[in-house]
Motif scaffolding. Structure first.
Motif, PDB file in Angstrom:
ATOM      1  N   ALA A 171       0.821  -1.211   0.000  1.00  7.15           N
ATOM      2  CA  ALA A 171       0.000   0.000   0.000  1.00  7.15           C
ATOM      3  C   ALA A 171       0.856   1.262   0.000  1.00  7.15           C
ATOM      4  N   LEU A 172       1.913   1.269   0.805  1.00  3.85           N
ATOM      5  CA  LEU A 172       2.781   2.440   0.870  1.00  3.85           C
ATOM      6  C   LEU A 172       3.556   2.636  -0.432  1.00  3.85           C
ATOM      7  N   THR A 173       3.916   1.536  -1.091  1.00  2.00           N
ATOM      8  CA  THR A 173       4.586   1.633  -2.392  1.00  2.00           C
ATOM      9  C   THR A 173       3.677   2.271  -3.437  1.00  2.00           C
ATOM     10  N   ILE A 174       2.405   1.859  -3.429  1.00  2.00           N
ATOM     11  CA  ILE A 174       1.450   2.445  -4.376  1.00  2.00           C
ATOM     12  C   ILE A 174       1.274   3.937  -4.098  1.00  2.00           C
ATOM     13  N   ARG A 175       1.143   4.290  -2.830  1.00  2.00           N
ATOM     14  CA  ARG A 175       0.991   5.720  -2.482  1.00  2.00           C
ATOM     15  C   ARG A 175       2.198   6.530  -2.952  1.00  2.00           C
ATOM     16  N   ARG A 176       3.405   5.933  -2.819  1.00  2.00           N
ATOM     17  CA  ARG A 176       4.639   6.656  -3.137  1.00  2.00           C
ATOM     18  C   ARG A 176       4.912   6.720  -4.628  1.00  2.00           C
ATOM     19  N   ASP A 177       4.679   5.630  -5.346  1.00  2.00           N
ATOM     20  CA  ASP A 177       5.159   5.525  -6.722  1.00  2.00           C
ATOM     21  C   ASP A 177       4.109   5.812  -7.787  1.00  2.00           C
ATOM     22  N   LEU A 178       2.832   5.725  -7.443  1.00  2.00           N
ATOM     23  CA  LEU A 178       1.793   5.926  -8.451  1.00  2.00           C
ATOM     24  C   LEU A 178       1.092   7.264  -8.239  1.00  2.00           C
ATOM     25  N   PRO A 179       0.655   7.907  -9.304  1.00  2.00           N
ATOM     26  CA  PRO A 179      -0.078   9.175  -9.165  1.00  2.00           C
ATOM     27  C   PRO A 179      -1.350   8.989  -8.339  1.00  2.00           C
ATOM     28  N   SER A 180      -1.794  10.050  -7.715  1.00  2.00           N
ATOM     29  CA  SER A 180      -2.968   9.964  -6.844  1.00  2.00           C
ATOM     30  C   SER A 180      -4.232   9.622  -7.612  1.00  2.00           C
ATOM     31  N   ASP A 181      -4.254   9.886  -8.926  1.00  2.00           N
ATOM     32  CA  ASP A 181      -5.432   9.563  -9.724  1.00  2.00           C
ATOM     33  C   ASP A 181      -5.280   8.249 -10.488  1.00  2.00           C
ATOM     34  N   ALA A 182      -4.236   7.486 -10.185  1.00  2.00           N
ATOM     35  CA  ALA A 182      -4.034   6.202 -10.865  1.00  2.00           C
ATOM     36  C   ALA A 182      -5.133   5.218 -10.481  1.00  2.00           C
ATOM     37  N   ARG A 183      -5.574   4.443 -11.454  1.00  2.00           N
ATOM     38  CA  ARG A 183      -6.580   3.403 -11.224  1.00  2.00           C
ATOM     39  C   ARG A 183      -5.871   2.054 -11.245  1.00  2.00           C
ATOM     40  N   ILE A 184      -6.073   1.278 -10.201  1.00  2.00           N
ATOM     41  CA  ILE A 184      -5.395  -0.010 -10.106  1.00  2.00           C
ATOM     42  C   ILE A 184      -6.411  -1.139 -10.022  1.00  2.00           C
ATOM     43  N   VAL A 185      -5.949  -2.335 -10.355  1.00  2.00           N
ATOM     44  CA  VAL A 185      -6.752  -3.544 -10.224  1.00  2.00           C
ATOM     45  C   VAL A 185      -6.255  -4.287  -8.987  1.00  2.00           C
ATOM     46  N   SER A 186      -7.118  -4.407  -7.984  1.00  2.00           N
ATOM     47  CA  SER A 186      -6.750  -5.069  -6.734  1.00  2.00           C
ATOM     48  C   SER A 186      -7.197  -6.523  -6.783  1.00  2.00           C
ATOM     49  N   VAL A 187      -6.229  -7.440  -6.736  1.00  2.00           N
ATOM     50  CA  VAL A 187      -6.538  -8.879  -6.812  1.00  2.00           C
ATOM     51  C   VAL A 187      -6.836  -9.367  -5.397  1.00  2.00           C
ATOM     52  N   THR A 188      -7.948  -8.893  -4.871  1.00  2.00           N
ATOM     53  CA  THR A 188      -8.369  -9.257  -3.509  1.00  2.00           C
ATOM     54  C   THR A 188      -9.839  -9.657  -3.487  1.00  2.00           C
ATOM     55  N   SER A 189     -10.319 -10.216  -4.587  1.00  2.00           N
ATOM     56  CA  SER A 189     -11.698 -10.664  -4.700  1.00  2.00           C
ATOM     57  C   SER A 189     -12.645  -9.494  -4.415  1.00  2.00           C
ATOM     58  N   THR A 190     -13.564  -9.628  -3.465  1.00  2.00           N
ATOM     59  CA  THR A 190     -14.525  -8.561  -3.169  1.00  2.00           C
ATOM     60  C   THR A 190     -14.083  -7.676  -2.002  1.00  2.00           C
ATOM     61  N   ASP A 191     -12.851  -7.800  -1.562  1.00  2.00           N
ATOM     62  CA  ASP A 191     -12.348  -7.091  -0.386  1.00  2.00           C
ATOM     63  C   ASP A 191     -11.661  -5.790  -0.817  1.00  2.00           C
ATOM     64  N   PRO A 192     -12.209  -4.606  -0.423  1.00  2.00           N
ATOM     65  CA  PRO A 192     -11.625  -3.328  -0.864  1.00  2.00           C
ATOM     66  C   PRO A 192     -10.532  -2.804   0.060  1.00  2.00           C
ATOM     67  N   THR A 193     -10.064  -3.604   1.007  1.00  2.00           N
ATOM     68  CA  THR A 193      -9.106  -3.109   2.001  1.00  2.00           C
ATOM     69  C   THR A 193      -7.848  -2.544   1.354  1.00  2.00           C
ATOM     70  N   LEU A 194      -7.275  -3.254   0.369  1.00  2.00           N
ATOM     71  CA  LEU A 194      -6.040  -2.781  -0.265  1.00  2.00           C
ATOM     72  C   LEU A 194      -6.258  -1.454  -0.983  1.00  2.00           C
ATOM     73  N   LEU A 195      -7.374  -1.304  -1.676  1.00  2.00           N
ATOM     74  CA  LEU A 195      -7.655  -0.041  -2.351  1.00  2.00           C
ATOM     75  C   LEU A 195      -7.673   1.118  -1.362  1.00  2.00           C
ATOM     76  N   ASN A 196      -8.308   0.899  -0.215  1.00  2.00           N
ATOM     77  CA  ASN A 196      -8.350   1.975   0.781  1.00  2.00           C
ATOM     78  C   ASN A 196      -6.970   2.244   1.369  1.00  2.00           C
ATOM     79  N   LEU A 197      -6.216   1.191   1.666  1.00  2.00           N
ATOM     80  CA  LEU A 197      -4.872   1.385   2.210  1.00  2.00           C
ATOM     81  C   LEU A 197      -3.996   2.158   1.226  1.00  2.00           C
TER      82      LEU A 197
END
Length: 511
Positions: A405-431
Motif C-alpha cells: 500500500a505504501l509503495t502504491i501511495r509513493r510511486d503511483l499518481p494519486s489519480d491512478a486506477r489499479i486492479v486489486s486482486v483481492t476478490s470482493t475485499d476493498p481493504t487494499l484499495l483503501n490502504l
C-alpha cells in the motif's frame, strides 16, 4: 418517582471508572491503519470519509473505491459517520486514527448513557455495573474503536432511550426532539434499529414507572390503544419513517445510476431463509459468540440472574422487549447475523443493565474476594479475546499489506486506477488510497486485462498468499501468479510480505 437510598448510589468519581477503563481499552492500537477483523466493511467507510474530504462532495453523494473508472457514487446507508470523520480530516488531513477516535468518543458517551439507563430502569448500583459490563465486553471494545458507524449507532440508540425517558418524566420539549433525532439517525445509519430500538421505545411510552412495579399485562391493550390515539405518537413515527424512506429512495436512485450498491434490496440479498433458521449449528455458533465475545463468559450467569430479578419491573419490561427485538432482527437477517458479528452489538446495549442488576443481586452478602475474583476473570477473558482474535490480526495484516500500500501511495499518481486482486475485499484499495477494480485471482484473463487497460487501469496489485486480506489463496493459484510476475520485467515484489505490483502492459496471464 421512587428514590433510592444514598448507600446504593455512586459518587461522581466512581462513575468515571467504567468510562475511563472502557476508553483506555478502546485506545489500544488506535493508530493502526484500517486492517483486521471486518476490515472490508471499515475500508468502505474510510473510503467514503476520504472522498468526502478530498473531493468536497456533499453528504448525499457517498463514494467508494471499487468503482472502476467511474466516480464511485454508491447506494449506501446514510453516511453520517464518514461525513463527520471527513470534517475532522479538514483540520489536519487524512489521518485514520481520527475516525477511530470518533468511535472511541461515541463509545465512551454510550457507556455513560448505559449507566444512566441502568440506574433509571433498576438502581444506581445496577447502572454502575452495567457501565462496567459494557466497558470491558470484547466485542464492544473492538467495535468501539473500529472505523465504522456501529459506535455512533449505539450512541444514537442509547440517546433515544434516555431522552424519551426524560420526556416521560419532565415533559420537556427538547428531550422529545432529541429522542426523535437520535431514533431517526439510528434508522438512517442502519435500517434494522427500527425494530430492536422501536420496541423498547414503545415500552418506555407504555411504562408508567420504569423503576417501579410493572403495570399488569392485562392493561397493555388499553395502554396501546390510548397511545395510538395520540397525534404526537403518529407525528414522531411518521416523520421519522418519512426521513428514513426518503434517504433510502435517494440512495436507491444513486445505485441505479452508478451500478454500485451494498445490496440492500432485491431477491439477491438472501438475508434469511427457513433452512438457515432451522440450522442448529448456526444458532450454536451465535450463542457461543455472544457468550464469549459479547458477555466475556462471566456475564452469562449474571444476565440470567438479572432477567429473573427484573421480570416484574417496568425496567424489566423495557429490557426484555429489547432482547425480543434483537432476536427478531436476528431471525430476519440470519445470514448476515452469522457472518457479521457486529449485528450482535445491540444486544450489549440491553444486556448490560441486566448484568448490572444480576451482579447487584448476587454480590450482596458475598465475601469480598469472590466479586474481585470474578471481575478479574472477566477482564482476563476480555483481554485474551481481544489480543488473540482482534489486535493480533491487525498486526499480522499490517505486515502483509502495508508495504504494498505504501509503495502504491509513493510511486503511483494519486489519480491512478489499479486492479486489486483481492476478490470482493476493498481493504487494499483503501490502504493505497486509490480507486479501481476488485477481481479474484481466478478471474484474470487477457480479455479482462485489455478492458481494464482501455478503461485506464495502470497496475495490478495483490498478494501471492492471500486471496482476500484475510483468506489464504489456494496453492495452485499462488503458482500461476508467481509465473505471471516472473514474466514481467517491471514488476515490484516484496519478498517479506509476499505482495506484488505489476504494470498491466507487462502482463500475459495464463488461462
Amino acid at each position: 418517582m421512587r428514590r433510592h437510598p444514598a448507600s446504593s448510589g455512586t459518587t461522581p468519581k466512581r462513575a468515571w471508572l467504567p468510562i475511563g477503563l472502557g476508553s483506555l481499552l478502546r485506545l489500544v492500537q488506535i493508530w493502526m491503519p484500517v486492517l483486521g477483523v471486518h476490515s472490508w466493511r471499515q475500508a468502505d467507510t474510510a473510503a467514503m470519509a476520504r472522498h468526502f474530504s478530498l473531493a468536497g462532495t456533499p453528504i448525499w453523494l457517498p463514494q467508494v473505491d471499487w468503482s472502476g473508472a467511474s466516480a464511485g457514487f454508491v447506494e449506501s446507508e446514510f453516511p453520517l459517520y464518514p461525513f463527520l470523520v471527513s470534517r475532522l480530516y479538514s483540520l489536519i488531513g487524512v489521518q485514520e486514527w481520527l475516525g477511530r477516535g470518533l468511535s472511541v468518543l461515541c463509545s465512551a458517551l454510550t457507556i455513560w448513557l448505559v449507566m444512566r439507563l441502568g440506574r433509571r430502569w433498576f438502581s444506581p448500583e445496577a447502572g454502575w455495573w452495567a457501565g462496567l459490563a459494557f466497558a470491558i465486553a470484547p466485542l464492544g471494545v473492538y467495535f468501539g474503536r473500529a472505523f465504522q458507524a456501529e459506535a455512533l449507532l449505539l450512541l444514537c440508540a442509547a440517546g433515544a432511550l434516555e431522552s424519551l425517558s426524560l420526556w416521560r418524566e419532565r415533559r420537556l420539549p427538547w428531550t422529545l426532539a432529541l429522542s426523535w433525532v437520535c431514533f431517526t439517525s439510528a434508522g438512517l445509519i442502519k435500517v434494522i434499529p427500527l425494530l430492536w430500538l422501536g420496541l423498547p421505545l414503545l415500552m418506555v411510552q407504555l411504562s408508567s414507572n420504569p423503576q417501579g412495579q410493572a403495570p399488569p399485562l392485562q392493561t397493555l391493550p388499553r395502554r396501546v390503544l390510548r397511545l395510538l390515539g395520540h397525534p404526537g405518537f403518529w407525528l414522531y413515527i411518521g416523520t421519522s419513517l418519512m426521513a428514513i424512506a426518503g434517504w433510502y429512495w435517494h440512495a436507491h436512485q444513486l445505485g441505479q445510476t452508478s451500478g454500485l450498491s451494498f445490496g440492500f434490496w432485491g431477491s439477491g440479498t438472501d438475508r434469511s431463509s427457513i433452512s438457515l433458521l432451522l440450522d442448529l449449528n448456526g444458532w450454536i455458533n451465535l450463542l457461543l459468540r455472544v457468550s464469549l465475545r459479547l458477555l466475556a463468559l462471566v456475564g452469562v450467569p449474571f444476565l440470567l440472574i438479572g432477567l429473573k430479578a427484573s421480570w416484574r419491573s417496568g425496567g424489566g419490561q423495557i429490557t426484555i422487549s429489547s432482547l425480543v427485538g434483537v432476536l427478531l432482527c436476528t431471525i430476519a437477517t440470519m445470514r448476515s447475523s452469522t457472518i457479521h458479528e457486529y449485528y450482535q452489538l445491540p444486544l450489549l446495549l440491553f444486556s448490560s443493565p441486566l448484568i448490572g442488576l444480576g451482579w447487584q443481586t448476587w454480590h450482596q452478602q458475598r465475601p469480598r474476594w469472590q466479586p474481585r475474583l470474578l471481575l478479574s476473570l472477566a477482564l482476563v477473558v476480555s483481554l485474551t479475546v481481544l489480543s488473540l482474535d482482534y489486535w493480533a490480526v491487525e498486526h499480522r495484516q499490517r505486515e502483509a499489506w502495508m508495504p504494498l500500500a505504501l509503495t502504491i501511495r509513493r510511486d503511483l499518481p494519486s489519480d491512478a486506477r489499479i486492479v486489486s486482486v483481492t476478490s470482493t475485499d476493498p481493504t487494499l484499495l483503501n490502504l493505497a488510497r486509490r480507486q479501481g477494480w476488485l477481481i479474484s485471482s481466478k478471474q484474470l484473463t487477457p480479455e479482462r486485462l485489455q478492458r481494464w487497460k482501455q478503461a485506464g487501469a495502470s497496475h495490478l496489485a495483490g498478494s501471492f498468499v492471500w486471496d482476500k486480506t484475510y483468506r489464504p489463496m489456494p496453492q495452485r493459484r499462488q503458482q500461476l501468479l508467481r509465473e505471471m510476475v516472473e514474466a514481467s520485467p517491471h514488476a515490484w515484489v516484496d519478498s517479506h510480505s509476499q505482495t506484488y505490483l505489476i504494470p498491466i502492459d507487462d502482463l500475459q496471464p495464463r488461462r
